[in-house]
Design a protein around this motif. Structure first.
Motif, PDB file in Angstrom:
ATOM      1  N   TYR A   1       0.833  -1.206   0.000  1.00 47.43           N
ATOM      2  CA  TYR A   1       0.000   0.000   0.000  1.00 47.43           C
ATOM      3  C   TYR A   1       0.868   1.256   0.000  1.00 47.43           C
ATOM      4  N   GLU A   2       1.878   1.278   0.852  1.00 46.15           N
ATOM      5  CA  GLU A   2       2.769   2.443   0.933  1.00 46.15           C
ATOM      6  C   GLU A   2       3.509   2.641  -0.389  1.00 46.15           C
ATOM      7  N   GLY A   3       3.916   1.530  -1.010  1.00 49.09           N
ATOM      8  CA  GLY A   3       4.617   1.627  -2.281  1.00 49.09           C
ATOM      9  C   GLY A   3       3.732   2.180  -3.388  1.00 49.09           C
ATOM     10  N   ILE A   4       2.487   1.741  -3.425  1.00 50.81           N
ATOM     11  CA  ILE A   4       1.558   2.236  -4.440  1.00 50.81           C
ATOM     12  C   ILE A   4       1.312   3.731  -4.259  1.00 50.81           C
ATOM     13  N   GLN A   5       1.151   4.150  -3.001  1.00 49.92           N
ATOM     14  CA  GLN A   5       0.946   5.575  -2.720  1.00 49.92           C
ATOM     15  C   GLN A   5       2.131   6.408  -3.202  1.00 49.92           C
ATOM     16  N   LYS A   6       3.339   5.875  -2.988  1.00 50.02           N
ATOM     17  CA  LYS A   6       4.532   6.630  -3.393  1.00 50.02           C
ATOM     18  C   LYS A   6       4.679   6.672  -4.910  1.00 50.02           C
ATOM     19  N   THR A   7       4.305   5.599  -5.593  1.00 50.19           N
ATOM     20  CA  THR A   7       4.412   5.611  -7.051  1.00 50.19           C
ATOM     21  C   THR A   7       3.369   6.524  -7.685  1.00 50.19           C
ATOM     22  N   LEU A   8       2.233   6.679  -7.024  1.00 47.43           N
ATOM     23  CA  LEU A   8       1.194   7.580  -7.554  1.00 47.43           C
ATOM     24  C   LEU A   8       1.547   9.045  -7.283  1.00 47.43           C
ATOM     25  N   SER A   9       2.233   9.294  -6.162  1.00 39.98           N
ATOM     26  CA  SER A   9       2.628  10.668  -5.823  1.00 39.98           C
ATOM     27  C   SER A   9       4.101  10.668  -5.420  1.00 39.98           C
ATOM     28  N   PRO A  10       4.993  10.487  -6.387  1.00 35.18           N
ATOM     29  CA  PRO A  10       6.421  10.390  -6.055  1.00 35.18           C
ATOM     30  C   PRO A  10       7.010  11.724  -5.606  1.00 35.18           C
ATOM     31  N   HIS A  11       7.918  11.670  -4.632  1.00 32.18           N
ATOM     32  CA  HIS A  11       8.646  12.858  -4.212  1.00 32.18           C
ATOM     33  C   HIS A  11      10.068  12.432  -3.875  1.00 32.18           C
ATOM     34  N   PRO A  12      11.035  13.291  -4.133  1.00 33.03           N
ATOM     35  CA  PRO A  12      12.439  12.906  -3.947  1.00 33.03           C
ATOM     36  C   PRO A  12      12.782  12.650  -2.479  1.00 33.03           C
ATOM     37  N   VAL A  13      13.741  11.768  -2.274  1.00 33.26           N
ATOM     38  CA  VAL A  13      14.234  11.458  -0.935  1.00 33.26           C
ATOM     39  C   VAL A  13      15.284  12.487  -0.545  1.00 33.26           C
ATOM     40  N   THR A  14      15.121  13.063   0.625  1.00 28.83           N
ATOM     41  CA  THR A  14      16.096  14.056   1.094  1.00 28.83           C
ATOM     42  C   THR A  14      17.007  13.439   2.144  1.00 28.83           C
ATOM     43  N   ASN A  15      18.222  14.000   2.238  1.00 29.56           N
ATOM     44  CA  ASN A  15      19.196  13.504   3.223  1.00 29.56           C
ATOM     45  C   ASN A  15      19.332  11.984   3.165  1.00 29.56           C
ATOM     46  N   ALA A  16      19.509  11.484   1.958  1.00 31.44           N
ATOM     47  CA  ALA A  16      19.537  10.033   1.757  1.00 31.44           C
ATOM     48  C   ALA A  16      20.660   9.350   2.525  1.00 31.44           C
ATOM     49  N   TYR A  17      21.714  10.087   2.857  1.00 29.42           N
ATOM     50  CA  TYR A  17      22.826   9.474   3.575  1.00 29.42           C
ATOM     51  C   TYR A  17      22.377   8.875   4.907  1.00 29.42           C
ATOM     52  N   VAL A  18      21.329   9.491   5.504  1.00 28.38           N
ATOM     53  CA  VAL A  18      20.795   8.954   6.757  1.00 28.38           C
ATOM     54  C   VAL A  18      20.221   7.558   6.515  1.00 28.38           C
ATOM     55  N   ASN A  19      19.478   7.403   5.396  1.00 26.85           N
ATOM     56  CA  ASN A  19      18.914   6.091   5.054  1.00 26.85           C
ATOM     57  C   ASN A  19      20.008   5.066   4.809  1.00 26.85           C
ATOM     58  N   TYR A  20      21.056   5.469   4.077  1.00 27.98           N
ATOM     59  CA  TYR A  20      22.136   4.532   3.793  1.00 27.98           C
ATOM     60  C   TYR A  20      22.814   4.060   5.083  1.00 27.98           C
ATOM     61  N   LEU A  21      22.999   4.978   6.009  1.00 28.85           N
ATOM     62  CA  LEU A  21      23.630   4.626   7.280  1.00 28.85           C
ATOM     63  C   LEU A  21      22.767   3.653   8.071  1.00 28.85           C
ATOM     64  N   VAL A  22      21.474   3.965   8.174  1.00 25.60           N
ATOM     65  CA  VAL A  22      20.557   3.100   8.920  1.00 25.60           C
ATOM     66  C   VAL A  22      20.441   1.728   8.256  1.00 25.60           C
TER      67      VAL A  22
ATOM     68  N   ASP B   1      11.650   4.595  -5.492  1.00 21.93           N
ATOM     69  CA  ASP B   1      11.548   4.389  -4.039  1.00 21.93           C
ATOM     70  C   ASP B   1      10.249   3.668  -3.706  1.00 21.93           C
ATOM     71  N   GLY B   2       9.166   4.064  -4.376  1.00 21.09           N
ATOM     72  CA  GLY B   2       7.878   3.403  -4.168  1.00 21.09           C
ATOM     73  C   GLY B   2       7.869   1.989  -4.706  1.00 21.09           C
ATOM     74  N   ILE B   3       8.509   1.807  -5.866  1.00 18.26           N
ATOM     75  CA  ILE B   3       8.585   0.458  -6.442  1.00 18.26           C
ATOM     76  C   ILE B   3       9.347  -0.479  -5.508  1.00 18.26           C
ATOM     77  N   ALA B   4      10.380   0.052  -4.858  1.00 16.06           N
ATOM     78  CA  ALA B   4      11.134  -0.763  -3.898  1.00 16.06           C
ATOM     79  C   ALA B   4      10.230  -1.221  -2.757  1.00 16.06           C
ATOM     80  N   SER B   5       9.322  -0.356  -2.308  1.00 15.02           N
ATOM     81  CA  SER B   5       8.381  -0.728  -1.246  1.00 15.02           C
ATOM     82  C   SER B   5       7.470  -1.862  -1.693  1.00 15.02           C
ATOM     83  N   ILE B   6       7.025  -1.789  -2.942  1.00 12.21           N
ATOM     84  CA  ILE B   6       6.153  -2.851  -3.468  1.00 12.21           C
ATOM     85  C   ILE B   6       6.910  -4.176  -3.524  1.00 12.21           C
TER      86      ILE B   6
END
Length: 315
Positions: free
Chosen positions: A97-118, A191-196
């Motif tokens: 569900y979250e992935g579909i929502q993101k693919t319908l309304s995509p927005h860029p990921v900010t401060n991605a380095y935080v995600n990579y670290l986590v 990013d949304g496709i990855a969630s799916i």
């Protein structure tokens, strides 16, 4: 010993998943990554699953009583089955569900380095927990393949944690790739496709776990090597002419019911039959300690066959 090993695996997964879920949610809301929020949901669901497995272990350890004369061992199978349903309904459902929502309304990921670290730290910790579950599974693997060892395992706690953590690592790698590609290609939709994809991984894992737990719930026999040990004891007994039937049933991971129909030597007295039954029971327990309940029936082969064919016919 088996119960202790199962508890160790579950507690390790519980502590790790809870800590990781909090970190993932914080990183996901801070950076706006759908895949990271999905991973937070995944780890939170896994945390709840480990609590259910611990609860199942506690409930299944209750002694037998009048309402459950064979004990509560199979209750663990129910809770493991419920875990599989939750992985499918919550983990996979929310991720898709979250992935579909993101693919319908995509927005860029900010401060991605935080995600990579986590994600990097999460992969390391998930691998640590996965290795604990993997080692426990390998102890019972024997000469079988890992898949066959899982299919024949009577302890759902170990293989549930093993496959949950396998799905978790695959999900983390998918989230990492999805966020990275969304940045490199400037395609936030990835990013949304990855969630799916993470949701589909969880769905496949849940279906496999549900199938294996269903088999345990509906009643599985002991493993072939266990049956072979019992048959060897019976074949070595000189006071019986043959084994009419040998049935086994797992009432829990370490609780096996054994039912045997034996054709005793006709010259034996009633007292000698009783002594033989006691000796056979002791020998079975010696080679199969998990045989908690043994029922031995004295019956001629002919009478047994008539019963098996629908009951004895009146003369």
């Amino acid at each position: 010993m088996a119960a202790h090993s199962s508890t160790k695996v579950i507690i390790a997964a519980l502590v790790g998943n809870f800590a990781i879920s909090v970190t993932k949610f914080a990183a996901g809301f801070f950076t706006g990554s759908s895949a990271m929020i999905t991973e937070g949901v995944h780890s939170l669901v896994d945390t709840g699953n480990q609590l259910l497995l611990l609860y199942g272990l506690k409930k299944s350890a209750r002694p037998a009583d009048k309402s459950h004369p064979f004990g509560y061992g199979m209750e663990l199978y129910f809770w493991a089955f419920l875990v599989a349903i939750l992985v499918f309904a919550l983990g996979a459902g929310i991720s898709i569900y979250e992935g579909i929502q993101k693919t319908l309304s995509p927005h860029p990921v900010t401060n991605a380095y935080v995600n990579y670290l986590v994600l990097g730290v999460s992969i390391v910790f998930e691998f640590f927990v996965w290795r604990i579950a993997f080692r426990e599974m390998m102890k019972t693997k024997g000469n079988r393949t890992l898949l066959n060892a899982v299919r024949e395992s009577k302890d759902p706690t170990v293989f549930t944690v093993l496959f949950e953590d396998t799905a978790a690592m695959l999900g983390l790698i998918t989230a990492f790739i999805g966020i990275l590609l969304s940045q490199i290609l400037d395609m936030p939709i990835l990013d949304g496709i990855a969630s799916i994809v993470i949701g589909l991984i969880l769905a496949a894992t849940a279906l496999f776990l549900a199938y294996e737990c269903k088999s345990l719930l509906t009643g599985e026999s002991a493993m072939p090597e266990t049956v072979d040990k019992i048959e060897a004891v019976l074949a070595d007994e000189k006071s019986i002419m043959g084994t009419n039937e040998l049935l086994t049933l797992h009432l829990g991971p370490q609780d096996v019911l054994v039912a045997v129909s034996l054709d005793f030597v006709n010259s034996l007295s009633a007292g000698e039959v009783e002594e033989t039954v006691s000796r056979i029971e002791d020998r079975i327990v010696a080679v199969v300690p998990e045989a908690g309940r043994i029922f031995i029936e004295a019956q001629s082969l002919g009478r047994h066959r008539r019963h098996a064919n629908g009951g004895a016919k009146p003369e």
